[in-house]
Motif scaffolding. Sequence first.
Motif, mmCIF file in Angstrom:
data_model
loop_
_atom_site.group_PDB
_atom_site.id
_atom_site.type_symbol
_atom_site.label_atom_id
_atom_site.label_comp_id
_atom_site.label_asym_id
_atom_site.label_seq_id
_atom_site.Cartn_x
_atom_site.Cartn_y
_atom_site.Cartn_z
ATOM 1 N N VAL A 25 0.793 -1.296 -0.113
ATOM 2 C CA VAL A 25 -0.178 -0.084 -0.064
ATOM 3 C C VAL A 25 0.809 1.222 0.014
ATOM 4 C CG1 VAL A 25 -1.894 1.344 1.279
ATOM 5 C CG2 VAL A 25 -1.625 -1.309 1.209
ATOM 6 N N THR A 26 0.498 2.112 -0.943
ATOM 7 C CA THR A 26 1.056 3.532 -0.587
ATOM 8 C C THR A 26 -0.278 4.594 -0.393
ATOM 9 O OG1 THR A 26 2.531 3.078 -2.230
ATOM 10 C CG2 THR A 26 2.409 5.489 -2.103
ATOM 11 N N THR A 27 -0.099 5.608 0.693
ATOM 12 C CA THR A 27 -1.093 6.267 0.880
ATOM 13 C C THR A 27 -0.417 7.567 1.488
ATOM 14 O OG1 THR A 27 -3.273 6.791 2.246
ATOM 15 C CG2 THR A 27 -1.127 5.518 3.185
ATOM 16 N N THR A 28 -1.083 8.570 0.996
ATOM 17 C CA THR A 28 -0.804 9.942 1.388
ATOM 18 C C THR A 28 -1.722 10.733 2.392
ATOM 19 O OG1 THR A 28 0.652 10.124 -0.538
ATOM 20 C CG2 THR A 28 0.008 12.228 0.812
ATOM 21 N N GLY A 29 -1.368 11.237 3.726
ATOM 22 C CA GLY A 29 -2.333 12.044 4.210
ATOM 23 C C GLY A 29 -2.770 10.956 5.489
ATOM 24 N N THR A 30 -3.730 11.593 6.390
ATOM 25 C CA THR A 30 -4.226 11.212 7.450
ATOM 26 C C THR A 30 -5.453 11.316 7.652
ATOM 27 O OG1 THR A 30 -3.751 12.806 8.955
ATOM 28 C CG2 THR A 30 -1.988 11.241 8.761
ATOM 29 N N GLY A 31 -6.211 10.281 8.317
ATOM 30 C CA GLY A 31 -7.786 10.702 8.798
ATOM 31 C C GLY A 31 -8.750 9.795 8.064
ATOM 32 N N LYS A 32 -8.393 9.461 6.865
ATOM 33 C CA LYS A 32 -9.461 8.448 5.985
ATOM 34 C C LYS A 32 -9.182 7.217 6.165
ATOM 35 C CE LYS A 32 -11.323 8.211 1.524
ATOM 36 N NZ LYS A 32 -11.089 8.501 0.064
ATOM 37 N N THR A 33 -10.343 6.308 6.639
ATOM 38 C CA THR A 33 -10.255 4.985 6.498
ATOM 39 C C THR A 33 -10.399 4.258 5.188
ATOM 40 O OG1 THR A 33 -11.598 5.010 8.679
ATOM 41 C CG2 THR A 33 -11.684 2.828 7.388
ATOM 42 N N GLU B 194 7.758 9.213 3.478
ATOM 43 C CA GLU B 194 8.672 10.495 2.832
ATOM 44 C C GLU B 194 7.698 11.385 3.073
ATOM 45 O OE1 GLU B 194 10.246 9.727 -0.756
ATOM 46 O OE2 GLU B 194 10.965 7.926 -0.502
ATOM 47 N N GLY B 195 7.808 12.446 3.996
ATOM 48 C CA GLY B 195 6.652 13.487 4.137
ATOM 49 C C GLY B 195 5.514 12.941 4.690
ATOM 50 N N GLU B 196 4.442 12.986 4.080
ATOM 51 C CA GLU B 196 3.222 12.639 4.487
ATOM 52 C C GLU B 196 2.672 11.242 3.427
ATOM 53 O OE1 GLU B 196 0.541 14.098 6.478
ATOM 54 O OE2 GLU B 196 2.368 14.760 7.215
ATOM 55 N N THR B 197 3.803 10.516 2.821
ATOM 56 C CA THR B 197 3.383 9.256 2.052
ATOM 57 C C THR B 197 4.003 8.214 2.769
ATOM 58 O OG1 THR B 197 3.591 10.661 -0.022
ATOM 59 C CG2 THR B 197 3.847 8.230 -0.369
ATOM 60 N N ILE C 89 1.326 10.795 11.075
ATOM 61 C CA ILE C 89 2.703 10.527 10.555
ATOM 62 C C ILE C 89 3.594 11.075 11.046
ATOM 63 C CG2 ILE C 89 3.624 10.402 8.360
ATOM 64 C CD1 ILE C 89 0.992 10.293 6.803
ATOM 65 N N TYR C 90 4.890 10.573 11.442
ATOM 66 C CA TYR C 90 6.045 11.175 12.039
ATOM 67 C C TYR C 90 7.270 10.768 10.907
ATOM 68 C CZ TYR C 90 3.407 10.922 15.952
ATOM 69 O OH TYR C 90 2.466 11.064 17.259
ATOM 70 N N ALA C 91 8.399 11.315 11.127
ATOM 71 C CA ALA C 91 9.445 11.167 10.201
ATOM 72 C C ALA C 91 9.881 9.579 10.143
ATOM 73 C CB ALA C 91 10.752 11.954 10.497
ATOM 74 N N ASP C 92 9.579 8.897 11.275
ATOM 75 C CA ASP C 92 10.050 7.522 11.196
ATOM 76 C C ASP C 92 9.228 6.261 11.529
ATOM 77 O OD1 ASP C 92 9.765 8.194 13.829
ATOM 78 O OD2 ASP C 92 11.465 7.199 14.693
ATOM 79 N N SER C 93 7.771 6.886 11.717
ATOM 80 C CA SER C 93 6.599 5.912 12.068
ATOM 81 C C SER C 93 5.351 6.537 11.822
ATOM 82 C CB SER C 93 6.881 5.716 13.673
ATOM 83 O OG SER C 93 6.561 6.781 14.497
ATOM 84 N N ALA C 94 4.361 5.727 11.928
ATOM 85 C CA ALA C 94 2.939 6.024 11.700
ATOM 86 C C ALA C 94 2.009 5.441 12.562
ATOM 87 C CB ALA C 94 2.482 5.854 10.121
#
Length: 102
Positions: A36-44, A93-96, A57-62
């Motif tokens: 899976v590749t996803t960008t952003g947060t909050g959506k199921t 990478e960033g929000e991805t 999302i953090y630099a080293d974890s989510a």
Amino acid sequence: MTRPFHAVAVLMLGATLVLTGCQVNSHTCRGGECHVTTTGTGKTQSIDQWDVKITEIYADSAVFSVDRSRGVRIQVGRSVRVRDARITVTSIEGETVKYDIE
């Protein structure tokens, strides 16, 4: 005179995407494992048999929630079981966020 209009339209679209928490999602599944590749947060998002939500999302974890579970923070390179799924975060990478789920 169309140049200023185009610039304003592009800026407004960008602001709208940021404010709505735009998500780009792609996934492929084979043999019970999904990449899976996803960008952003909050959506199921429905991934195979699971409903997956990334809340932070953090630099080293989510932080992941599966089927409305409590959020679990997973570091890049780690595999963690969340409900009936095993999630491995492969990169951020960033929000991805890229991850595997099985």
